[in-house]
Scaffold this active site. Structure first.
Site, short mmCIF file in Angstrom:
data_model
loop_
_atom_site.label_atom_id
_atom_site.label_comp_id
_atom_site.label_asym_id
_atom_site.label_seq_id
_atom_site.Cartn_x
_atom_site.Cartn_y
_atom_site.Cartn_z
N GLY A 52 31.44 40.63 28.20
CA GLY A 52 30.93 39.55 27.17
C GLY A 52 30.75 39.82 25.80
O GLY A 52 30.06 38.97 25.13
N ASN A 88 32.92 39.99 23.47
CA ASN A 88 33.53 39.08 22.29
C ASN A 88 32.65 38.02 22.33
O ASN A 88 32.35 37.39 21.35
CB ASN A 88 34.80 38.90 22.76
CG ASN A 88 35.87 39.93 22.44
OD1 ASN A 88 36.20 40.19 21.42
ND2 ASN A 88 36.53 40.83 23.37
N LYS A 101 44.99 34.07 39.73
CA LYS A 101 44.86 32.78 39.29
C LYS A 101 43.87 32.17 39.77
O LYS A 101 42.87 32.79 40.29
CB LYS A 101 46.07 31.99 39.68
CG LYS A 101 47.53 32.64 39.29
CD LYS A 101 48.54 31.93 39.99
CE LYS A 101 50.04 32.46 39.46
NZ LYS A 101 51.05 31.81 40.40
N MET A 144 40.27 37.06 32.91
CA MET A 144 41.20 38.00 33.65
C MET A 144 42.08 37.30 34.63
O MET A 144 42.84 37.81 35.44
CB MET A 144 40.71 39.22 34.39
CG MET A 144 39.73 39.86 33.47
SD MET A 144 40.68 40.57 32.07
CE MET A 144 41.68 41.89 32.90
N ARG A 145 42.08 36.07 34.46
CA ARG A 145 43.15 35.06 35.46
C ARG A 145 44.23 34.33 34.52
O ARG A 145 43.72 33.98 33.42
CB ARG A 145 42.32 34.09 36.06
CG ARG A 145 41.75 34.82 37.21
CD ARG A 145 40.82 33.72 37.88
NE ARG A 145 39.71 34.51 38.75
CZ ARG A 145 39.94 34.92 40.12
NH1 ARG A 145 41.08 34.59 40.79
NH2 ARG A 145 39.26 35.95 40.72
N HIS A 197 43.70 39.50 23.01
CA HIS A 197 44.38 40.39 23.72
C HIS A 197 44.11 41.93 23.00
O HIS A 197 44.67 42.03 21.67
CB HIS A 197 46.00 40.16 23.77
CG HIS A 197 46.68 41.16 24.68
ND1 HIS A 197 46.58 41.20 26.01
CD2 HIS A 197 47.60 42.24 24.35
CE1 HIS A 197 47.14 42.33 26.50
NE2 HIS A 197 48.12 42.82 25.49
C1 GRF Z 1 38.67 42.72 25.53
O1 GRF Z 1 39.01 43.80 25.21
C2 GRF Z 1 39.87 41.72 25.73
O2 GRF Z 1 40.86 42.00 24.58
C3 GRF Z 1 40.38 42.29 27.27
O3 GRF Z 1 39.24 42.29 27.86
C4 GRF Z 1 38.15 42.62 26.90
C5 GRF Z 1 37.05 41.84 27.23
O4 GRF Z 1 35.69 42.15 26.76
N1 GRF Z 1 41.15 40.98 27.56
P1 GRF Z 1 34.33 41.79 26.93
O5 GRF Z 1 34.18 40.92 28.01
O6 GRF Z 1 34.60 40.64 25.60
O7 GRF Z 1 33.43 42.69 26.33
#
Ligand code: GRF
Length: 196
Positions: A11, A13, A65, A92-93, A111
């Site tokens: 988390g 981001n 999914k 991740m789905r 991404h």
């Molecule tokens: C990020 O690098 C995003 O681009 C990828 O998964 C990671 C997620 O990281 N799809 P976080 O859970 O936000 O730390």
């Protein structure tokens, strides 16, 4: 602009988004809920620590999914929050066509590569293995193909001699933490238009 965030991981981001909001750097965007397909995911704790509603939603038995019968519940719960935007932040789905349509296509994803290079899983490792000298991250609209919707914004990262895969990962994630809140803010003010 009401925003729901979906993620499966630690988390970071989501934290960048919530911190930007706290710092009044998220334009007119308001995070109204954080949801995860993983019960113990850090993203739910991050939301909790910012006092944001958060919830685990059962994805069912599929690995990649959301099961069809569970998806209706996901859509119903998300729609209850009346989101103007859904942000996939490390989710991740793969989301289905009906999921995309339920939100009128207003779904974005972050991404960790400069798309269209290195789609799919382990994008940072893919870039590292190809010995590219520039990588970075992309925010794009979510469409039916994997990592193939229209690109909204990208941030480049240079790979220097002496960088390791760990260092590259840190650099890309730092770029993500700047780019994603910035895009959400600009979508909320209209500086970036919503898809037609
Ligand atoms: C990020 O690098 C995003 O681009 C990828 O998964 C990671 C997620 O990281 N799809 P976080 O859970 O936000 O730390």
């Amino acid at each position: 602009m009401k925003v729901c965030v979906l993620g499966s991981g630690r988390g970071s981001n989501c934290q960048a988004i919530l911190q930007a909001s706290l710092n009044k750097q998220l334009g007119l965007a308001q995070i109204v809920g954080v949801f995860s397909d993983v019960k113990e995911a850090g993203i739910l704790q991050v939301a909790q620590s910012y006092g944001i509603e958060n919830q685990f939603l059962d994805p069912g038995n599929s690995r990649s999914k959301i099961d069809e019968k569970n998806e209706a519940t996901w859509i119903e719960i998300l729609l209850r929050h009346q989101p103007d935007l859904i942000v996939l932040a490390g989710f991740m789905r793969i989301v289905s066509t009906s999921f995309i349509h339920a939100f009128d296509g207003r779904i974005i994803n972050i991404h960790p590569s400069i798309l269209p290079s290195f789609k799919g899983l382990k994008a940072i490792e893919q870039a590292w293995d190809h010995k590219v000298k520039i990588s970075g991250c992309t925010v794009h609209w979510v469409s039916e193909g994997i990592d193939s919707g229209a690109i909204i914004a990208q941030a480049p990262v240079r790979i220097m001699n002496g960088d390791s895969l760990t260092k590259l990962t840190q650099k890309i994630q730092a770029a993500e933490h700047m780019l994603l809140p910035w895009v959400i803010s600009d979508l909320s003010t209209g500086a970036i238009p919503f898809m037609q």
